[in-house]
Write a protein that holds these residues in place. Structure first.
Motif, mmCIF file in Angstrom:
data_model
loop_
_atom_site.group_PDB
_atom_site.id
_atom_site.type_symbol
_atom_site.label_atom_id
_atom_site.label_comp_id
_atom_site.label_asym_id
_atom_site.label_seq_id
_atom_site.Cartn_x
_atom_site.Cartn_y
_atom_site.Cartn_z
ATOM 1 N N ARG A 54 0.844 -0.926 0.072
ATOM 2 C CA ARG A 54 0.039 0.028 -0.018
ATOM 3 C C ARG A 54 0.810 1.418 0.014
ATOM 4 N NH1 ARG A 54 -4.868 0.003 3.809
ATOM 5 N NH2 ARG A 54 -3.270 -0.128 5.591
ATOM 6 N N GLU A 55 0.308 2.327 0.704
ATOM 7 C CA GLU A 55 1.139 3.760 0.199
ATOM 8 C C GLU A 55 2.334 3.781 1.098
ATOM 9 O OE1 GLU A 55 -2.950 6.085 -1.062
ATOM 10 O OE2 GLU A 55 -1.967 6.558 0.755
ATOM 11 N N VAL A 56 3.360 4.532 0.513
ATOM 12 C CA VAL A 56 4.564 4.895 1.558
ATOM 13 C C VAL A 56 4.124 6.332 1.343
ATOM 14 C CG1 VAL A 56 6.859 5.341 1.697
ATOM 15 C CG2 VAL A 56 5.677 3.082 0.782
ATOM 16 N N GLN A 57 3.851 7.139 2.531
ATOM 17 C CA GLN A 57 3.216 8.312 2.722
ATOM 18 C C GLN A 57 4.370 9.098 3.274
ATOM 19 O OE1 GLN A 57 -0.108 8.574 5.062
ATOM 20 N NE2 GLN A 57 -1.446 7.219 3.564
ATOM 21 N N VAL A 58 4.242 10.761 2.412
ATOM 22 C CA VAL A 58 5.232 11.739 3.197
ATOM 23 C C VAL A 58 4.176 12.770 3.649
ATOM 24 C CG1 VAL A 58 6.699 13.584 2.428
ATOM 25 C CG2 VAL A 58 6.765 11.409 1.398
ATOM 26 N N HIS A 59 4.529 13.230 4.834
ATOM 27 C CA HIS A 59 3.662 14.327 5.705
ATOM 28 C C HIS A 59 4.651 15.142 6.042
ATOM 29 C CE1 HIS A 59 -0.090 11.839 6.266
ATOM 30 N NE2 HIS A 59 0.775 10.775 6.138
ATOM 31 N N GLY A 60 4.275 16.700 5.696
ATOM 32 C CA GLY A 60 4.958 17.934 5.958
ATOM 33 C C GLY A 60 6.286 17.752 5.084
ATOM 34 N N SER A 61 7.576 17.615 5.966
ATOM 35 C CA SER A 61 8.667 17.316 5.310
ATOM 36 C C SER A 61 8.795 18.199 3.953
ATOM 37 C CB SER A 61 8.830 15.885 4.966
ATOM 38 O OG SER A 61 8.366 15.285 6.230
ATOM 39 N N CYS A 62 8.862 19.134 3.926
ATOM 40 C CA CYS A 62 8.671 20.294 2.584
ATOM 41 C C CYS A 62 10.068 20.220 1.816
ATOM 42 C CB CYS A 62 8.602 21.833 3.202
ATOM 43 S SG CYS A 62 7.216 22.224 3.494
ATOM 44 N N GLY A 63 11.286 20.077 2.447
ATOM 45 C CA GLY A 63 12.529 20.105 1.645
ATOM 46 C C GLY A 63 12.377 18.621 1.272
ATOM 47 N N LEU A 64 12.112 17.449 1.878
ATOM 48 C CA LEU A 64 12.006 16.201 1.325
ATOM 49 C C LEU A 64 11.210 16.153 0.208
ATOM 50 C CD1 LEU A 64 12.629 13.111 1.130
ATOM 51 C CD2 LEU A 64 10.826 12.879 3.063
ATOM 52 N N ALA A 65 9.912 16.782 0.345
ATOM 53 C CA ALA A 65 9.092 16.860 -0.760
ATOM 54 C C ALA A 65 9.440 17.322 -2.140
ATOM 55 C CB ALA A 65 7.671 17.524 -0.377
ATOM 56 N N GLN A 66 10.187 18.391 -1.914
ATOM 57 C CA GLN A 66 10.823 19.163 -2.998
ATOM 58 C C GLN A 66 11.742 18.244 -3.786
ATOM 59 O OE1 GLN A 66 11.898 23.162 -2.762
ATOM 60 N NE2 GLN A 66 10.203 23.877 -1.798
ATOM 61 N N THR A 67 12.382 17.578 -3.010
ATOM 62 C CA THR A 67 13.263 16.511 -3.827
ATOM 63 C C THR A 67 12.746 15.589 -4.536
ATOM 64 O OG1 THR A 67 15.002 16.781 -1.996
ATOM 65 C CG2 THR A 67 15.183 14.773 -3.323
ATOM 66 N N LEU A 68 11.519 14.885 -3.806
ATOM 67 C CA LEU A 68 10.865 14.154 -4.872
ATOM 68 C C LEU A 68 10.059 14.497 -5.732
ATOM 69 C CD1 LEU A 68 9.150 12.339 -1.406
ATOM 70 C CD2 LEU A 68 11.190 11.323 -2.657
ATOM 71 N N ILE A 69 9.624 15.647 -5.689
ATOM 72 C CA ILE A 69 8.858 16.282 -6.755
ATOM 73 C C ILE A 69 9.918 16.267 -8.003
ATOM 74 C CG2 ILE A 69 7.794 18.369 -7.655
ATOM 75 C CD1 ILE A 69 6.654 18.726 -4.566
ATOM 76 N N GLU A 70 10.981 17.038 -7.537
ATOM 77 C CA GLU A 70 12.145 17.241 -8.723
ATOM 78 C C GLU A 70 12.293 15.883 -9.414
ATOM 79 O OE1 GLU A 70 16.809 18.586 -8.902
ATOM 80 O OE2 GLU A 70 15.650 18.965 -7.030
ATOM 81 N N LYS A 71 12.398 14.577 -8.573
ATOM 82 C CA LYS A 71 12.828 13.495 -9.207
ATOM 83 C C LYS A 71 11.625 12.920 -9.811
ATOM 84 C CE LYS A 71 17.064 13.846 -7.947
ATOM 85 N NZ LYS A 71 18.312 14.165 -8.922
ATOM 86 N N ASP A 72 10.564 13.502 -9.886
ATOM 87 C CA ASP A 72 9.283 12.931 -10.179
ATOM 88 C C ASP A 72 8.972 11.567 -9.625
ATOM 89 O OD1 ASP A 72 7.022 12.912 -11.835
ATOM 90 O OD2 ASP A 72 7.985 11.882 -13.461
ATOM 91 N N LEU A 73 8.936 11.390 -8.298
ATOM 92 C CA LEU A 73 8.775 10.305 -7.341
ATOM 93 C C LEU A 73 7.490 10.274 -6.770
ATOM 94 C CD1 LEU A 73 12.299 9.677 -6.007
ATOM 95 C CD2 LEU A 73 11.207 8.125 -7.653
ATOM 96 N N ILE A 74 6.583 11.209 -6.967
ATOM 97 C CA ILE A 74 5.413 11.209 -6.387
ATOM 98 C C ILE A 74 4.304 10.793 -7.245
ATOM 99 C CG2 ILE A 74 3.688 12.979 -5.190
ATOM 100 C CD1 ILE A 74 6.134 14.575 -4.110
ATOM 101 N N ASP A 75 3.565 9.977 -6.767
ATOM 102 C CA ASP A 75 2.341 9.404 -7.433
ATOM 103 C C ASP A 75 1.190 10.210 -7.253
ATOM 104 O OD1 ASP A 75 3.750 7.310 -8.734
ATOM 105 O OD2 ASP A 75 3.885 6.256 -6.822
ATOM 106 N N GLU A 76 0.877 10.457 -6.088
ATOM 107 C CA GLU A 76 -0.705 11.315 -5.736
ATOM 108 C C GLU A 76 -0.233 12.289 -4.678
ATOM 109 O OE1 GLU A 76 -4.456 8.833 -5.618
ATOM 110 O OE2 GLU A 76 -3.988 9.452 -3.371
#
Length: 209
Positions: A113-135
């Motif tokens: 099931r889901e591997v979730q990220v909550h908050g974590s703005c710096g981490l989220a930007q890295t994941l967005i930059e690497k196109d690793l976010i599905d939803e």
């Protein structure tokens, strides 16, 4: 709202120039509670940035009510912390990850099931930059801040999103769920004057007749 993390206490996170802590509290209601329970119920694991880990680990281990689904999930499920400065963490079930882009791909295939990220703005930007976010599950609060961290910063990959669902809580918080929609599509609103001229001519001719 412009800030990435809706702080629940006045001093929860002042990084990024944020000076409006506690802004979440006036907008919390039963609708938001149901939304958060629905989100956490789908989790198999969590990936957190170091700041969010510090905030969560100072609070959630103290919540021992077995009927609190959010606390149960956070305290019992695997947690992975992306950090360049720390490698050990005291919260039970926590593991350090160093190479986010590489290790997140493995985590996404490890859990059903889901591997979730909550908050974590710096981490989220890295994941967005690497196109690793599905939803994306975005909560937009009816406030204007003018400072704080941005979710979509410099380096975000231009892309299209597909709206899955959207609803508004009784306190005016817009909860929207988006999934990947493919590459960014662009267009133009420039008028085709040759066609416009034909339309005007036909309209005038009809009126004249």
């Amino acid at each position: 709202m412009e800030s990435c993390r809706p702080a629940g206490t006045p001093t929860e996170d002042t990084s990024g120039g944020s000076s409006h802590g506690g802004r979440l509290v006036p907008h919390a209601d039963a609708d938001m509670g149901k939304t958060m329970i629905e989100i956490f119920s789908k989790a198999d694991a969590f990936i957190l940035g170091q700041t969010t880990y510090d905030i969560f680990s100072a609070y959630w281990p103290r919540v021992t009510d077995p009927d609190d689904l959010i606390a149960t999930k956070l305290n019992s499920l695997p947690k992975y912390v992306a950090s360049r400065t720390r490698t050990t963490f005291t919260w039970s079930g926590t593991t350090h990850i160093r190479d986010v882009a590489k290790e997140v791909i493995g985590l996404k295939t490890r859990f059903l099931r889901e591997v979730q990220v909550h908050g974590s703005c710096g981490l989220a930007q890295t994941l967005i930059e690497k196109d690793l976010i599905d939803e994306y599950r975005l909560l937009i609060f009816p406030v204007i801040l003018g400072n704080g961290k941005r979710l979509f910063g410099v380096g975000a990959v231009p892309t299209s999103l597909k709206l899955v669902r959207s609803n508004t809580t009784s306190k005016g918080v817009v909860v929207s769920i988006y999934r990947r929609g493919g590459s960014l599509k662009t267009g133009s609103v420039a008028l085709d004057y040759s066609t416009l001229g034909l339309v005007i001519w036909l309209y005038i001719s009809k009126r004249s007749a």
